[in-house]
Design a protein around this motif. Structure first.
Motif, PDB file in Angstrom:
ATOM      1  N   ALA A 113       0.821  -1.200   0.000  1.00  0.00           N
ATOM      2  CA  ALA A 113       0.000   0.000   0.000  1.00  0.00           C
ATOM      3  C   ALA A 113       0.861   1.258   0.000  1.00  0.00           C
ATOM      4  CB  ALA A 113      -0.923  -0.002   1.214  1.00  0.00           C
ATOM      5  N   SER A 114       2.120   1.149   0.441  1.00  0.00           N
ATOM      6  CA  SER A 114       2.956   2.324   0.571  1.00  0.00           C
ATOM      7  C   SER A 114       3.806   2.596  -0.655  1.00  0.00           C
ATOM      8  CB  SER A 114       3.862   2.167   1.802  1.00  0.00           C
ATOM      9  OG  SER A 114       4.710   1.047   1.637  1.00  0.00           O
ATOM     10  N   GLY A 115       3.768   1.731  -1.640  1.00  0.00           N
ATOM     11  CA  GLY A 115       4.559   1.971  -2.827  1.00  0.00           C
ATOM     12  C   GLY A 115       4.705   0.735  -3.681  1.00  0.00           C
ATOM     13  N   PRO A 116       5.547   0.814  -4.723  1.00  0.00           N
ATOM     14  CA  PRO A 116       5.746  -0.328  -5.621  1.00  0.00           C
ATOM     15  C   PRO A 116       6.269  -1.557  -4.874  1.00  0.00           C
ATOM     16  CG  PRO A 116       6.681   1.681  -6.541  1.00  0.00           C
ATOM     17  CD  PRO A 116       6.324   1.988  -5.121  1.00  0.00           C
ATOM     18  N   PHE A 117       5.925  -2.741  -5.394  1.00  0.00           N
ATOM     19  CA  PHE A 117       6.439  -3.981  -4.828  1.00  0.00           C
ATOM     20  C   PHE A 117       6.723  -4.947  -5.964  1.00  0.00           C
ATOM     21  CE2 PHE A 117       1.953  -4.691  -5.310  1.00  0.00           C
ATOM     22  CZ  PHE A 117       1.792  -6.043  -5.554  1.00  0.00           C
ATOM     23  N   THR A 118       7.487  -5.985  -5.671  1.00  0.00           N
ATOM     24  CA  THR A 118       7.863  -6.936  -6.706  1.00  0.00           C
ATOM     25  C   THR A 118       7.483  -8.351  -6.304  1.00  0.00           C
ATOM     26  OG1 THR A 118      10.079  -7.243  -5.794  1.00  0.00           O
ATOM     27  CG2 THR A 118       9.815  -5.532  -7.481  1.00  0.00           C
ATOM     28  N   VAL A 119       7.275  -9.186  -7.306  1.00  0.00           N
ATOM     29  CA  VAL A 119       7.029 -10.614  -7.127  1.00  0.00           C
ATOM     30  C   VAL A 119       8.002 -11.354  -8.036  1.00  0.00           C
ATOM     31  CG1 VAL A 119       5.385 -12.501  -7.455  1.00  0.00           C
ATOM     32  CG2 VAL A 119       4.592 -10.298  -6.550  1.00  0.00           C
ATOM     33  N   VAL A 120       8.665 -12.366  -7.513  1.00  0.00           N
ATOM     34  CA  VAL A 120       9.572 -13.194  -8.312  1.00  0.00           C
ATOM     35  C   VAL A 120       8.883 -14.525  -8.557  1.00  0.00           C
ATOM     36  CG1 VAL A 120      11.833 -14.294  -8.439  1.00  0.00           C
ATOM     37  CG2 VAL A 120      11.579 -12.070  -7.298  1.00  0.00           C
ATOM     38  N   ASP A 121       8.707 -14.895  -9.848  1.00  0.00           N
ATOM     39  CA  ASP A 121       8.000 -16.139 -10.152  1.00  0.00           C
ATOM     40  C   ASP A 121       8.951 -17.330 -10.123  1.00  0.00           C
ATOM     41  OD1 ASP A 121       9.340 -16.277 -12.622  1.00  0.00           O
ATOM     42  OD2 ASP A 121       7.623 -15.560 -13.784  1.00  0.00           O
ATOM     43  N   VAL A 125      -1.428 -11.668 -15.330  1.00  0.00           N
ATOM     44  CA  VAL A 125      -1.920 -12.958 -15.820  1.00  0.00           C
ATOM     45  C   VAL A 125      -1.002 -14.042 -15.265  1.00  0.00           C
ATOM     46  CG1 VAL A 125      -2.477 -14.360 -17.841  1.00  0.00           C
ATOM     47  CG2 VAL A 125      -2.739 -11.870 -17.942  1.00  0.00           C
ATOM     48  N   ILE A 126      -1.598 -15.119 -14.773  1.00  0.00           N
ATOM     49  CA  ILE A 126      -0.817 -16.235 -14.245  1.00  0.00           C
ATOM     50  C   ILE A 126      -0.903 -17.399 -15.221  1.00  0.00           C
ATOM     51  CG2 ILE A 126      -0.484 -17.796 -12.292  1.00  0.00           C
ATOM     52  CD1 ILE A 126      -1.784 -15.683 -10.524  1.00  0.00           C
ATOM     53  N   GLN A 127       0.252 -17.904 -15.633  1.00  0.00           N
ATOM     54  CA  GLN A 127       0.309 -18.914 -16.695  1.00  0.00           C
ATOM     55  C   GLN A 127       1.392 -19.938 -16.365  1.00  0.00           C
ATOM     56  OE1 GLN A 127      -0.877 -20.827 -18.785  1.00  0.00           O
ATOM     57  NE2 GLN A 127      -1.158 -19.665 -20.686  1.00  0.00           N
ATOM     58  N   TRP A 128       1.243 -21.140 -16.948  1.00  0.00           N
ATOM     59  CA  TRP A 128       2.289 -22.157 -16.826  1.00  0.00           C
ATOM     60  C   TRP A 128       3.536 -21.726 -17.593  1.00  0.00           C
ATOM     61  CZ3 TRP A 128       1.435 -25.011 -12.971  1.00  0.00           C
ATOM     62  CH2 TRP A 128       0.209 -25.631 -12.714  1.00  0.00           C
ATOM     63  N   GLY A 159       1.630  -6.860 -24.021  1.00  0.00           N
ATOM     64  CA  GLY A 159       1.940  -5.886 -22.988  1.00  0.00           C
ATOM     65  C   GLY A 159       1.434  -6.246 -21.611  1.00  0.00           C
ATOM     66  N   LEU A 160       1.039  -7.501 -21.414  1.00  0.00           N
ATOM     67  CA  LEU A 160       0.503  -7.930 -20.123  1.00  0.00           C
ATOM     68  C   LEU A 160       1.623  -8.397 -19.187  1.00  0.00           C
ATOM     69  CD1 LEU A 160      -2.435  -9.957 -21.647  1.00  0.00           C
ATOM     70  CD2 LEU A 160      -2.728  -7.953 -20.174  1.00  0.00           C
ATOM     71  N   LYS A 161       1.462  -8.141 -17.901  1.00  0.00           N
ATOM     72  CA  LYS A 161       2.386  -8.676 -16.917  1.00  0.00           C
ATOM     73  C   LYS A 161       2.031 -10.136 -16.677  1.00  0.00           C
ATOM     74  CE  LYS A 161       3.331  -4.304 -14.609  1.00  0.00           C
ATOM     75  NZ  LYS A 161       3.342  -3.535 -13.344  1.00  0.00           N
ATOM     76  N   VAL A 162       3.046 -10.991 -16.643  1.00  0.00           N
ATOM     77  CA  VAL A 162       2.815 -12.439 -16.546  1.00  0.00           C
ATOM     78  C   VAL A 162       3.658 -13.032 -15.423  1.00  0.00           C
ATOM     79  CG1 VAL A 162       2.836 -14.633 -17.778  1.00  0.00           C
ATOM     80  CG2 VAL A 162       2.421 -12.511 -19.048  1.00  0.00           C
ATOM     81  N   ILE A 163       3.013 -13.822 -14.573  1.00  0.00           N
ATOM     82  CA  ILE A 163       3.706 -14.622 -13.561  1.00  0.00           C
ATOM     83  C   ILE A 163       3.672 -16.073 -14.021  1.00  0.00           C
ATOM     84  CG2 ILE A 163       3.522 -15.561 -11.216  1.00  0.00           C
ATOM     85  CD1 ILE A 163       2.591 -12.817 -10.300  1.00  0.00           C
ATOM     86  N   LEU A 164       4.829 -16.718 -14.069  1.00  0.00           N
ATOM     87  CA  LEU A 164       4.933 -18.093 -14.548  1.00  0.00           C
ATOM     88  C   LEU A 164       5.111 -19.067 -13.381  1.00  0.00           C
ATOM     89  CD1 LEU A 164       7.265 -17.696 -17.671  1.00  0.00           C
ATOM     90  CD2 LEU A 164       4.760 -17.711 -17.585  1.00  0.00           C
ATOM     91  N   LEU A 165       4.336 -20.145 -13.402  1.00  0.00           N
ATOM     92  CA  LEU A 165       4.436 -21.203 -12.409  1.00  0.00           C
ATOM     93  C   LEU A 165       4.818 -22.504 -13.093  1.00  0.00           C
ATOM     94  CD1 LEU A 165       1.189 -20.558 -10.287  1.00  0.00           C
ATOM     95  CD2 LEU A 165       3.454 -19.511 -10.035  1.00  0.00           C
ATOM     96  N   LYS A 166       5.316 -23.462 -12.302  1.00  0.00           N
ATOM     97  CA  LYS A 166       5.561 -24.804 -12.838  1.00  0.00           C
ATOM     98  C   LYS A 166       4.899 -25.823 -11.929  1.00  0.00           C
ATOM     99  CE  LYS A 166      10.227 -25.132 -10.844  1.00  0.00           C
ATOM    100  NZ  LYS A 166      11.651 -25.406 -11.148  1.00  0.00           N
ATOM    101  N   TYR A 167       4.634 -26.989 -12.496  1.00  0.00           N
ATOM    102  CA  TYR A 167       3.784 -27.989 -11.849  1.00  0.00           C
ATOM    103  C   TYR A 167       4.556 -29.248 -11.505  1.00  0.00           C
ATOM    104  CZ  TYR A 167       0.112 -31.509 -11.350  1.00  0.00           C
ATOM    105  OH  TYR A 167      -0.686 -32.514 -10.874  1.00  0.00           O
ATOM    106  N   GLY A 168       4.163 -29.874 -10.379  1.00  0.00           N
ATOM    107  CA  GLY A 168       4.624 -31.233 -10.170  1.00  0.00           C
ATOM    108  C   GLY A 168       4.928 -31.652  -8.757  1.00  0.00           C
ATOM    109  N   THR A 169       5.633 -30.832  -7.988  1.00  0.00           N
ATOM    110  CA  THR A 169       6.114 -31.295  -6.696  1.00  0.00           C
ATOM    111  C   THR A 169       5.467 -30.517  -5.550  1.00  0.00           C
ATOM    112  OG1 THR A 169       7.955 -29.728  -6.560  1.00  0.00           O
ATOM    113  CG2 THR A 169       8.345 -31.769  -7.784  1.00  0.00           C
ATOM    114  N   GLN A 170       5.657 -31.018  -4.337  1.00  0.00           N
ATOM    115  CA  GLN A 170       5.217 -30.290  -3.152  1.00  0.00           C
ATOM    116  C   GLN A 170       5.981 -28.979  -3.024  1.00  0.00           C
ATOM    117  OE1 GLN A 170       2.773 -30.443  -1.187  1.00  0.00           O
ATOM    118  NE2 GLN A 170       3.414 -29.052   0.451  1.00  0.00           N
TER     119      GLN A 170
END
Length: 407
Positions: A73-81, A166-169, A184-195
């Motif tokens: 809420a106080s400013g920009p933040f980042t997410v690492v996928d 957008v969240i995508q594999w 021009g969309l921001k994309v977070i990438l995930l991978k599948y398989g393990t705990q």
């Protein structure tokens, strides 16, 4: 109390953009040779080109409730996928589109609301109808669909929804990622398989939604339940069953190596008979292979309508130990199906331990654990009848030891 978010979105799309996007509506008419993925890629490039001409999407949003935002809420933040991409956000994230099936339920489990889900996979809608998500959040069924089971994104639809991300594999090819970035969309990438992958998702959503304490709570529950199930597996090692997860009974598809199903079978001490048959959640095998493996426990997934009685009535499976001893079970489905990874996966581990070792009379109090989990994740008071439905009590009551799950 559940939070609610109200957004007013105005999106302007030019006639040129509409003409460029039109082929998606009827892919089969475009030269006959272009695949849907090629068309989607073309659309993404077109959108990027239009952006260069100054065509933009404008929105007016009500910010996320102040109580749910702290650092962001106080400013920009980042997410690492999961692919070490750093995505920067200038304001709290209020609109999320996802091609990944479990993501909406996991966001709901962090938010106690589905309001940030603005676009979802069609399979997420289907599973919500069959499970508890649509019961807890009926409005979810009206969420626009932005992808099908193939995870190919409908870029035109996504752009019209004006998502913050957008969240995508990231492990299923660039064809389903590049069009989003080209648009021009921001994309977070995930991978599948393990705990470990699942735990990474939970942490990523904690960062994205500014719900880190909620993420830690989910992870702490999982860690505690994992230790419990590991102890049960050790104590009952001499009775560990040969087990198999049936992804699709009509197509005889099973879950083999490098799958989440192999993880929970092994965690509970079982021996996955399909290990070595290939890699993936839905590996096609023959009926003869399954008969040779002779699993002692069969778990039926929620991506197939088959019930234990269907298996018992099918003469093709009559010789299986799991059939002879009535040890075929339908996996539970709650806010999401328990067989793939989700916020409720630790409940699946407890359930598997109980069906693997019915004679141990473990009494893990699963019904109360469901109540506690649903209050914590969804702020929802689940009823006894709804717990019966989650556990497929009616379908599973024909199988050995399942009366232990009754109220």
């Amino acid at each position: 109390m559940r939070n609610s978010f109200h957004f007013s979105v105005t999106v302007t799309v030019t006639r040129l953009f509409g003409e460029l996007m039109r082929p998606l509506q009827n892919p089969s008419t475009v030269g006959g040779a272009m695949t849907r993925r090629q068309l989607i890629r073309s659309m993404g490039v077109a959108a990027a080109a239009l952006g260069a001409f100054g065509i933009t999407a404008c929105s007016s949003r009500t910010p996320v409730d102040e109580a749910s935002t702290t650092e962001s809420a106080s400013g920009p933040f980042t997410v690492v996928d999961q692919y070490q991409n750093t995505i920067t956000f200038d304001t709290p994230v209020g609109r999320i589109a996802s091609a990944i099936i479990p993501v909406p339920s996991m966001i709901a489990g962090s938010d106690q609301s589905i309001s940030r889900n603005v676009g979802v996979n069609s399979s997420a809608i289907s599973l919500a109808k069959n499970g508890m998500l649509a019961t807890m959040f009926p409005e979810f069924l009206n969420t626009p669909v932005v992808s099908g089971p193939d995870f190919v994104p409908n870029v035109e639809q996504i752009l019209s929804l004006n998502p913050d991300v957008v969240i995508q594999w990231g492990d299923k090819g660039d064809d389903i990622v590049a069009p989003l970035r080209n648009a021009g969309l921001k994309v977070i990438l995930l991978k599948y398989g393990t705990q470990e992958d699942l735990e990474a998702w939970i942490n990523i959503f904690g960062d994205l939604l500014d719900k880190k304490p909620e993420a830690r709570e989910i992870l702490n529950r999982m860690a505690a339940d994992r230790k419990t199930v590991e102890s049960i597996a050790v104590a009952n090692a001499a009775k560990a069953p040969r087990a198999m997860y049936f992804y699709s009974t009509p197509e005889t598809k099973v879950s083999a190596d490098n799958t989440y199903m192999d993880f929970w079978i092994t965690l509970a001490g079982g021996k996955n008979v399909a290990r070595g048959a290939g890699k993936g959640t839905s590996v096609a095998v023959t009926k003869e292979q399954i008969l040779t493996w002779d699993p002692e426990v069969l778990v039926l997934g929620n991506f197939d309508a088959a019930t234990p009685q269907d298996i018992y009535d099918n003469p093709n499976w009559a010789s299986l130990s799991a059939v002879k001893n009535k040890r075929v079970y339908k996996a539970p489905i709650g806010g999401f199906s328990w067989d793939p990874p989700c916020n409720e996966s630790n409940l699946m581990w407890l359930w598997v331990a109980e069906i693997f070792y019915p004679e141990a009379q473990l009494d893990l109090d699963l019904r109360n654990r469901i109540r506690e989990t649903y209050q914590s994740l969804y702020a929802y008071d689940v009823t006894d009848a709804e717990i019966d439905r989650i556990l497929h009590l009616e379908s599973n009551k024909v199988s050995t030891g399942y009366d232990s799950f009754s109220a």
